[in-house]
Design a protein around this motif. Structure first.
Motif, short mmCIF file in Angstrom:
data_model
loop_
_atom_site.label_atom_id
_atom_site.label_comp_id
_atom_site.label_asym_id
_atom_site.label_seq_id
_atom_site.Cartn_x
_atom_site.Cartn_y
_atom_site.Cartn_z
N ILE A 35 50.83 51.38 47.71
CA ILE A 35 52.04 52.08 48.17
C ILE A 35 51.77 52.54 49.60
CG2 ILE A 35 53.62 53.98 47.68
CD1 ILE A 35 52.54 53.78 44.72
N VAL A 36 52.53 51.98 50.54
CA VAL A 36 52.12 52.03 51.94
C VAL A 36 53.18 52.75 52.79
CG1 VAL A 36 51.33 50.61 53.89
CG2 VAL A 36 51.00 49.79 51.53
N HIS A 37 52.73 53.67 53.63
CA HIS A 37 53.61 54.40 54.54
C HIS A 37 54.32 53.41 55.45
CE1 HIS A 37 55.01 57.15 57.61
NE2 HIS A 37 54.61 58.19 56.85
N ARG A 38 55.62 53.64 55.69
CA ARG A 38 56.43 52.67 56.45
C ARG A 38 55.86 52.39 57.84
NH1 ARG A 38 62.21 54.46 57.59
NH2 ARG A 38 61.93 52.94 59.24
N ASP A 39 55.22 53.39 58.47
CA ASP A 39 54.72 53.20 59.84
C ASP A 39 53.63 52.12 59.93
OD1 ASP A 39 56.41 55.20 60.45
OD2 ASP A 39 54.86 56.70 60.97
N VAL A 40 52.89 51.94 58.85
CA VAL A 40 51.80 50.94 58.90
C VAL A 40 52.06 49.76 57.96
CG1 VAL A 40 49.96 52.51 59.67
CG2 VAL A 40 50.44 52.31 57.22
N TYR A 41 53.24 49.75 57.37
CA TYR A 41 53.55 48.73 56.35
C TYR A 41 53.41 47.29 56.89
CZ TYR A 41 56.02 46.60 52.38
OH TYR A 41 56.36 45.83 51.29
N PRO A 42 54.05 46.94 58.01
CA PRO A 42 53.93 45.54 58.47
C PRO A 42 52.48 45.16 58.81
CG PRO A 42 55.70 46.70 59.63
CD PRO A 42 54.93 47.73 58.87
N ALA A 43 51.78 46.08 59.47
CA ALA A 43 50.39 45.77 59.87
C ALA A 43 49.52 45.62 58.62
CB ALA A 43 49.85 46.89 60.76
N PHE A 44 49.73 46.50 57.63
CA PHE A 44 48.94 46.43 56.39
C PHE A 44 49.18 45.09 55.69
CE2 PHE A 44 48.69 46.80 51.79
CZ PHE A 44 47.41 47.28 51.62
N LEU A 45 50.46 44.73 55.56
CA LEU A 45 50.79 43.49 54.84
C LEU A 45 50.15 42.27 55.50
CD1 LEU A 45 54.53 43.31 53.73
CD2 LEU A 45 52.48 43.41 52.32
N GLU A 46 50.24 42.22 56.82
CA GLU A 46 49.70 41.07 57.53
C GLU A 46 48.18 40.98 57.36
OE1 GLU A 46 51.00 38.44 58.48
OE2 GLU A 46 49.07 37.69 59.21
N ALA A 47 47.52 42.14 57.50
CA ALA A 47 46.05 42.15 57.36
C ALA A 47 45.65 41.82 55.92
CB ALA A 47 45.50 43.51 57.77
N LEU A 48 46.41 42.31 54.96
CA LEU A 48 46.07 42.05 53.56
C LEU A 48 46.25 40.55 53.25
CD1 LEU A 48 45.31 43.36 50.78
CD2 LEU A 48 47.74 43.32 50.26
N ARG A 49 47.36 39.97 53.73
CA ARG A 49 47.60 38.54 53.47
C ARG A 49 46.43 37.71 54.01
NH1 ARG A 49 48.88 34.48 55.85
NH2 ARG A 49 49.20 35.55 57.84
N ALA A 50 46.01 38.03 55.22
CA ALA A 50 44.90 37.27 55.83
C ALA A 50 43.61 37.47 55.03
CB ALA A 50 44.70 37.74 57.27
N ARG A 51 43.38 38.69 54.57
CA ARG A 51 42.17 39.01 53.80
C ARG A 51 42.15 38.27 52.46
NH1 ARG A 51 38.51 39.24 51.33
NH2 ARG A 51 37.03 40.88 50.80
N VAL A 52 43.30 38.27 51.79
CA VAL A 52 43.37 37.67 50.45
C VAL A 52 43.20 36.15 50.54
CG1 VAL A 52 44.92 37.28 48.47
CG2 VAL A 52 44.70 39.56 49.47
N GLU A 53 43.70 35.58 51.61
CA GLU A 53 43.57 34.12 51.73
C GLU A 53 42.12 33.69 51.92
OE1 GLU A 53 46.63 32.85 54.42
OE2 GLU A 53 48.11 33.17 52.83
N ARG A 54 41.27 34.62 52.30
CA ARG A 54 39.84 34.27 52.48
C ARG A 54 39.02 34.46 51.19
NH1 ARG A 54 40.02 37.73 56.93
NH2 ARG A 54 38.44 39.04 55.96
N ILE A 55 39.67 34.86 50.09
CA ILE A 55 38.89 35.13 48.86
C ILE A 55 38.47 33.80 48.22
CG2 ILE A 55 39.04 36.02 46.48
CD1 ILE A 55 40.80 38.27 47.53
N PRO A 56 37.17 33.54 48.11
CA PRO A 56 36.75 32.30 47.47
C PRO A 56 36.90 32.40 45.94
CG PRO A 56 34.92 33.37 48.67
CD PRO A 56 36.04 34.35 48.59
N VAL A 57 37.64 31.46 45.37
CA VAL A 57 37.89 31.45 43.93
C VAL A 57 37.16 30.23 43.34
CG1 VAL A 57 39.67 31.33 42.13
CG2 VAL A 57 40.18 32.45 44.31
N GLY A 58 36.44 30.44 42.27
CA GLY A 58 35.77 29.30 41.64
C GLY A 58 34.78 29.76 40.59
N ASP A 59 33.98 28.83 40.10
CA ASP A 59 33.05 29.10 39.00
C ASP A 59 32.12 30.26 39.36
OD1 ASP A 59 31.14 29.09 37.00
OD2 ASP A 59 31.16 26.91 36.79
N PRO A 60 32.14 31.32 38.56
CA PRO A 60 31.31 32.49 38.90
C PRO A 60 29.81 32.21 38.78
CG PRO A 60 32.37 32.79 36.77
CD PRO A 60 32.94 31.53 37.35
#
Ligand code: NAP
Length: 518
Positions: free
Chosen positions: A329-354
């Motif tokens: 739950i993100v304050h409106r002042d940082v909402y766009p910046a948070f979303l963009e940074a989070l999207r980039a971060r999540v796309e770097r998560i390696p998924v596969g056999d643990p």
């Protein structure tokens, strides 16, 4: 002193077990070798009973059988409680110091077999190396911590002494405890609930999760090796839907220690409250249940740390932690910046056999769990805007891509209901007060976190954020034994505070004794 003239036990101060650094070649080699040894033992059969078998499989490779287990019948469940009751009188009278020593030995054995347990957690529960190691450390911590707690209860603080009387309090065991853990911490939660009951002098019937019975079997073997008597521990694999009611409603069951979903917890609570013919006590129910945990991100905060904390809390172990962040739950002042940074971060998560070092996110536990999560993802596509993930991963394992929805309204199902998978709802708040109100708008109340540099806002969160475990400027997962006693409010459970100084009392009853002096 304890009930039988026990001598006190002195132990060094408790310290959390440190995590292994798998970046070092020696630790990597150790873990690879443990995985190779465990792999040689996959498919073993556990238990002597004939009849139905439970088959546990590797969620990363569903064709791989981890172990098969003799599934108990209702009749056997009933007999297990009878036998645990018959053993209680003798076991509860063993000197508490002996039980404490057995528990310290159990901690030592776990430490010695740490990589082996890590490997089984990878194969049976789909844990990455780091998640598996953190769990084994937590199990060791529970053993060490509850051993010290029992030593403390052996010497209760003195009472007010009336003139002409000698007064004392003793803490004594309750009786037969039914221990019902979930699959997501199949070692740590199973170990914590079991050893707390045992060290306090209770006998136990353990019904492990049907997804992870092998880890339970290995841990019970270890407890016996540590010196806990066989009669005090009955391990009873079998579907909860078949044997659960029998164990909970048995008139000789004295308490139930449950961790799992809200609906099963509520059912256990209701059933245990109904007195059965021949039942002489009010059953005690400790039920730790689900969560819909939120992280609030304020306008003034370290946004990089907030993104990191949300990503780790939402996607560590594929979001399958009761403490996982499923709402940001993100304050409106940082909402766009948070979303963009989070999207980039999540796309770097390696998924596969643990089992492969380097993957951050493994599979979800089962095909059924994957189906349920994908259904929520479809609901999410109608309720918010998909910014990352949004599907399964087409490999044989039960993989779901880390998924983020933005602009999710507070009333949405994906904002309100526990999904228990790698799905995060992100919501915009007009101000900090509204963000906190949204965070509290949940039937659950387990964990929560706030990222803010504003001292007044942190203070407001301390007062008003209604969760059992609140974290400020850090992630909302990763509770440490002794430092973060764990348990939630409202539909998250009975707030038992596992790993804290109030926990062992749940497995004991106090007897007050006053002797008139001549
Ligand atoms: P679950 O489906 O509720 O199962 C938990 C345990 O209850 C399993 O051993 C299960 O056995 C057993 N069970 C099922 N039906 C039963 C019945 N009628 N009577 C007695 N026992 C029964 O939960 P899960 O899927 O294993 O675990 C995930 C849930 O646990 C999530 O909701 C998560 O938030 C919660 N959790 C909470 C905490 C906490 O500390 N608050 C910690 C970890 C997990 P079977 O496997 O045979 O069905």
């Amino acid at each position: 002193m304890a009930d039988n003239g026990d001598k006190g036990v002195t132990l060094p101060a408790f310290r959390n077990e440190g995590y292994l650094d798998f970046a070092t070649p020696a630790n990597q080699a150790g873990m690879l070798s443990a995985l190779a040894s465990a792999r040689m033992q996959l498919g073993r059969h556990y238990g002597e009973r004939s009849g139905e078998r439970l088959v546990s499989t590797n969620p990363a490779r569903p064709d791989e059988i981890v172990g098969t287990h003799a599934a108990a019948t209702r009749q056997e469940a009933c007999e297990a409680v009878d036998a645990a009751y018959a053993a209680f009188a003798a076991y509860s009278r063993t000197p508490a110091g002996e039980r404490v020593e057995a528990l310290i030995r159990a901690a030592e054995l776990l430490r010695a077999r740490r990589l082996t347990f890590n490997a089984w957690l990878t194969f049976e529960a789909g844990k990455t190396w780091a998640e598996a190691d953190a769990e084994t450390c937590e199990a060791i911590d529970f053993c060490e911590y509850y051993a010290r707690e029992m030593a403390r209860f052996m010497s209760p603080p003195p009472l007010v002494q009336l003139q002409g009387e000698r007064g004392e309090a003793r803490y004594i065991a309750l009786g037969v405890g039914v221990i019902i853990p979930p699959w997501n911490f199949p070692l740590a939660i199973l170990a914590g609930m079991t050893v707390a009951a045992l060290v306090a002098g209770n006998t136990v019937v353990i019904k492990p999760s049907s997804e992870t019975p092998t880890i339970a079997a290995l841990f019970v073997e270890l407890l016996l090796e540590a010196g806990f008597p066989e009669e005090a521990i009955r391990l009873l694999p079998g579907p909860g839907s078949v044997i659960g009611d029998v164990l909970v409603s048995h008139p000789l069951t004295r308490f139930v220690s449950f961790t799992g979903s809200r609906d099963v917890g509520l059912r256990i609570n209701e059933l245990a409250a109904t007195r059965q013919p021949g039942q002489r006590w009010i059953k005690r129910v400790v039920a730790e249940m689900g969560g819909k945990d939120a992280i609030v991100i304020d306008s003034e905060c370290d946004l990089t740390a907030a993104v990191e904390g949300v990503a780790a809390s939402a996607f560590g172990y594929s979001g399958q932690k009761c403490s996982a962040c499923s709402r940001a739950i993100v304050h409106r002042d940082v909402y766009p910046a948070f979303l963009e940074a989070l999207r980039a971060r999540v796309e770097r998560i390696p998924v596969g056999d643990p089992a492969d070092f380097g993957n951050y996110m493994g599979p979800v536990i089962s095909a059924g769990a994957k189906r349920g999560i994908l259904e929520y993802i479809e609901i999410g596509k109608r309720e918010g805007i998909l910014i990352s993930g949004g599907s399964g991963v087409s490999t044989p394992g039960h993989y779901v891509a880390p998924t983020v929805f933005a602009n999710v309204p507070a009333g949405a199902r994906i904002f309100q209901e526990e999904i228990f998978g790698p799905v995060l709802a992100v919501t915009r708040a007009e101000n900090f007060e509204q963000a906190l109100a949204m965070a509290n708008d949940s039937p659950y109340g387990l964990t929560g976190a706030v990222y803010s540099n504003n001292g007044d806002h942190l203070e407001l969160a301390r007062r008003e954020f209604f969760v059992g475990n609140l974290y400020l400027n850090r992630k909302c997962t990763g509770a440490m034994v002794g430092a973060h006693p764990f348990g939630g409010f409202n539909m998250s459970g009975t707030d038992s505070k596992a790993g804290g100084p109030d926990y062992l009392l749940l497995f004991l009853q106090a007897k007050s004794i006053a002797e008139k002096l001549a």
